[in-house]
Design an enzyme around this catalytic site. Structure first.
Site, PDB file in Angstrom:
ATOM      1  N   LYS A   1      83.362  52.062  56.820  1.00 64.10           N
ATOM      2  CA  LYS A   1      82.680  52.134  58.125  1.00 64.10           C
ATOM      3  C   LYS A   1      83.538  52.825  59.203  1.00 64.10           C
ATOM      4  O   LYS A   1      83.647  54.037  59.178  1.00 64.10           O
ATOM      5  CB  LYS A   1      82.154  50.760  58.517  1.00 64.10           C
ATOM      6  CG  LYS A   1      81.173  50.269  57.427  1.00 64.10           C
ATOM      7  CD  LYS A   1      80.272  49.120  57.766  1.00 64.10           C
ATOM      8  CE  LYS A   1      79.200  48.976  56.692  1.00 64.10           C
ATOM      9  NZ  LYS A   1      79.316  47.819  55.844  1.00 64.10           N
TER      10      LYS A   1
ATOM     11  N   ASP B   1      88.208  41.717  52.882  1.00 66.59           N
ATOM     12  CA  ASP B   1      87.283  42.843  52.965  1.00 66.59           C
ATOM     13  C   ASP B   1      87.019  43.109  54.447  1.00 66.59           C
ATOM     14  O   ASP B   1      86.212  42.430  55.082  1.00 66.59           O
ATOM     15  CB  ASP B   1      85.987  42.520  52.213  1.00 66.59           C
ATOM     16  CG  ASP B   1      84.995  43.674  52.265  1.00 66.59           C
ATOM     17  OD1 ASP B   1      85.269  44.660  52.972  1.00 66.59           O
ATOM     18  OD2 ASP B   1      83.951  43.580  51.596  1.00 66.59           O
TER      19      ASP B   1
ATOM     20  N   TYR C   1      79.157  39.930  51.811  1.00 64.06           N
ATOM     21  CA  TYR C   1      78.729  41.116  51.058  1.00 64.06           C
ATOM     22  C   TYR C   1      79.934  42.024  50.884  1.00 64.06           C
ATOM     23  O   TYR C   1      80.687  42.256  51.827  1.00 64.06           O
ATOM     24  CB  TYR C   1      77.627  41.860  51.823  1.00 64.06           C
ATOM     25  CG  TYR C   1      77.188  43.153  51.162  1.00 64.06           C
ATOM     26  CD1 TYR C   1      76.478  43.140  49.967  1.00 64.06           C
ATOM     27  CD2 TYR C   1      77.482  44.387  51.748  1.00 64.06           C
ATOM     28  CE1 TYR C   1      76.066  44.320  49.367  1.00 64.06           C
ATOM     29  CE2 TYR C   1      77.064  45.578  51.151  1.00 64.06           C
ATOM     30  CZ  TYR C   1      76.358  45.545  49.960  1.00 64.06           C
ATOM     31  OH  TYR C   1      75.950  46.715  49.370  1.00 64.06           O
TER      32      TYR C   1
HETATM   33  C1  LIG Z   1      79.215  47.758  54.266  1.00 69.67           C
HETATM   34  C2  LIG Z   1      80.124  46.852  53.560  1.00 69.67           C
HETATM   35  C3  LIG Z   1      80.592  47.118  52.255  1.00 69.67           C
HETATM   36  C4  LIG Z   1      80.079  48.276  51.433  1.00 69.67           C
HETATM   37  O1  LIG Z   1      80.376  49.494  52.033  1.00 69.67           O
HETATM   38  P1  LIG Z   1      79.488  50.781  51.616  1.00 69.67           P
HETATM   39  O2  LIG Z   1      80.172  51.893  52.331  1.00 69.67           O
HETATM   40  O3  LIG Z   1      78.106  50.489  52.118  1.00 69.67           O
HETATM   41  O4  LIG Z   1      79.558  50.901  50.142  1.00 69.67           O
HETATM   42  C5  LIG Z   1      81.547  46.303  51.696  1.00 69.67           C
HETATM   43  N1  LIG Z   1      82.016  45.238  52.381  1.00 69.67           N
HETATM   44  C6  LIG Z   1      81.571  44.925  53.612  1.00 69.67           C
HETATM   45  C7  LIG Z   1      82.155  43.755  54.322  1.00 69.67           C
HETATM   46  C8  LIG Z   1      80.598  45.705  54.227  1.00 69.67           C
HETATM   47  O5  LIG Z   1      80.135  45.366  55.424  1.00 69.67           O
END
Ligand SMILES: *Cc1c(COP(=O)(O)O)cnc(C)c1O
Length: 436
Positions: free
Chosen positions: A272, A244, A149
């Protein structure tokens, strides 16, 4: 023996108001408990490893706001930094020193980052990194993996088509086929498929984006050498590699999976942990790539609240605290302690349960003997088996994520006794599980 259901009157009342004012009652879908059923507790406050709902029920928390709260809830260092910062003004729309200091910290921690740009969410970070990758390479296609994701930008809300097709299909209404058609989707842990795709379309691929330790469809630990192979294949074809690290960044090590694997991505995205519970995202890479962003280069990217002084102060407080406490060693010890407590208890489950863990991130893979490495290997009935388990735990004051496919997080506020409690509660939950 079922425990008496805890009282949720106040939560029920507020959530019914929420359902009138907000679609599904929430600001982000998973919070609505659709995967597990029931009404989510409305949270009033939190401290350390505990959250408390508006009815006064307290829960031992392993969600930690889905990852950001690595120091635990309402950590003093963050509360003080935020309070000090907001007294000086909540937003300037101009450079501020904490923004520079946080960028320097990221560059110091993350081997592949020579420069960073701040945004306000992980979604913005991945969306912008992909625009930059396309701008730098002059190519249009991107490759992602099913089970990873990357936020909710159009070209990333894409799933694999049926069968062996790699051609992306929109995974949300409102995403044009034409956008999804620029995304190729592959299963994780399948290098021959990746090689074949690059053999066919390599000259059109701008970037491969991956969670270097995928943690959004359970925790899918990569095979030894997998990230190295991605690096080699992308390099051979002049495509960029984007890690990511929105979950893994600053959590599994100061330099995330880049540091742990020794593989240098061209770009990395953060979120995060980097915001300490405030809305912050960032992306970074080599100076050569990053300078192609506006105003130096011609890849446009901007944000009214980007580099916000209050959010920067929170992120800086977290990273500084982690560094001074040698927190990554401690988080690893805590993770190992959790594993040690849980492993014997998982054997009592009425179905096989495998535990996947990296540092302070853990996941119970239901109805499987080995932790899966790809989304396709997750047991199809994991969600059904999780539902009663989740409610048994919540009812006993233990908060896991309301979905079988979300990982658990340990913070520095967690203690060994919390893992004892999780283990005891799991044992009680197995005893009343319908699969028994
Ligand atoms: C949470 C997450 C996102 C998106 O971040 P948001 O702050 O919710 O937009 C993108 N990549 C990864 C791996 C994530 O866990």
């Amino acid at each position: 023996m079922a425990v008496k259901n805890i009282v949720h009157d106040e939560s029920e009342q507020i959530f019914s108001r929420a359902c009138r004012a907000l679609p599904g009652g929430v600001s982000s879908p998973v919070r609505a408990f659709r995967a597990v059923g029931g009404t989510p507790p409305v949270i009033a406050r939190a401290a350390g490893a505990e959250i408390e709902d508006v009815d006064g029920n307290r829960y031992l928390d392993f969600v930690c706001s889905w990852g950001p709260l690595i120091l635990g809830h309402a950590h003093q260092a963050v509360v003080e930094a935020v309070t000090r910062a907001v007294r000086r003004g909540s937003s300037f729309g101009a450079p501020c020193e904490d923004e520079v200091a946080l960028a320097e910290k990221v560059i110091d921690f993350y081997p592949a980052a020579e420069q960073v740009r701040f945004v306000s969410s992980g979604t913005e970070a991945t969306m912008s990194a992909i625009r930059l990758a396309r701008g730098v390479t002059g190519r249009d296609l991107i490759v992602k993996f099913s089970g990873c994701y990357h936020g909710h930008a159009d070209h990333l809300l894409v799933a694999a088509g049926s069968g062996l097709a790699t051609f992306g299909q929109p995974s949300s209404a409102g995403v044009p086929e034409a956008f999804a058609g620029l995304t190729r989707v592959l299963p994780l842990d399948d290098l021959p498929r990746l090689e074949a795709l690059f053999a066919e379309e390599g000259a059109r691929i701008a970037a491969v984006i991956i969670e270097p330790v995928p943690a959004n469809n359970g925790l899918l630990l990569p095979r030894e050498g997998y990230l190295e192979a991605l690096r080699r294949i992308t390099e051979e074809h002049g495509a960029l590699l984007i890690f990511d690290e929105v979950i893994s960044g600053f959590r599994v090590a100061p330099g995330g999976l880049c540091e742990l694997s020794g593989v240098m991505p061209d770009l990395a995205t953060f979120g995060k942990v980097i915001g300490g519970g405030l809305p912050v995202g960032a992306f970074g890479g080599s100076r050569e790539i990053m300078r192609q962003l506006a105003p130096e280069g011609d890849v446009y990217q901007a944000g009214t609240l980007s580099g916000n002084p209050v959010a920067m102060a929170a992120g800086l407080a977290v990273l500084t605290h982690l560094q001074h406490e040698d927190a990554w060693r401690r988080l690893d010890e805590l993770g190992a302690a959790l594993e040690e407590r849980l492993l014997p208890v998982l054997k009592n489950a009425p179905f096989p349960v495998a535990l996947a863990r990296i540092g302070s991130i853990f996941w119970m893979a239901l109805n499987t003997n080995d932790p899966p490495r790809a989304a396709e290997a997750v047991a199809p009935d994991a969600g059904d088996l999780y539902r009663p388990l989740f409610h048994s735990l919540l009812n006993r004051g233990v908060n896991l994520a309301p979905s079988a496919f979300e990982v658990g997080f340990i913070s520095l506020a967690h203690r060994e006794e919390h893992f004892d409690r999780l283990a005891e509660t799991l044992d009680a939950a197995w005893a009343e599980h319908p699969a028994r």
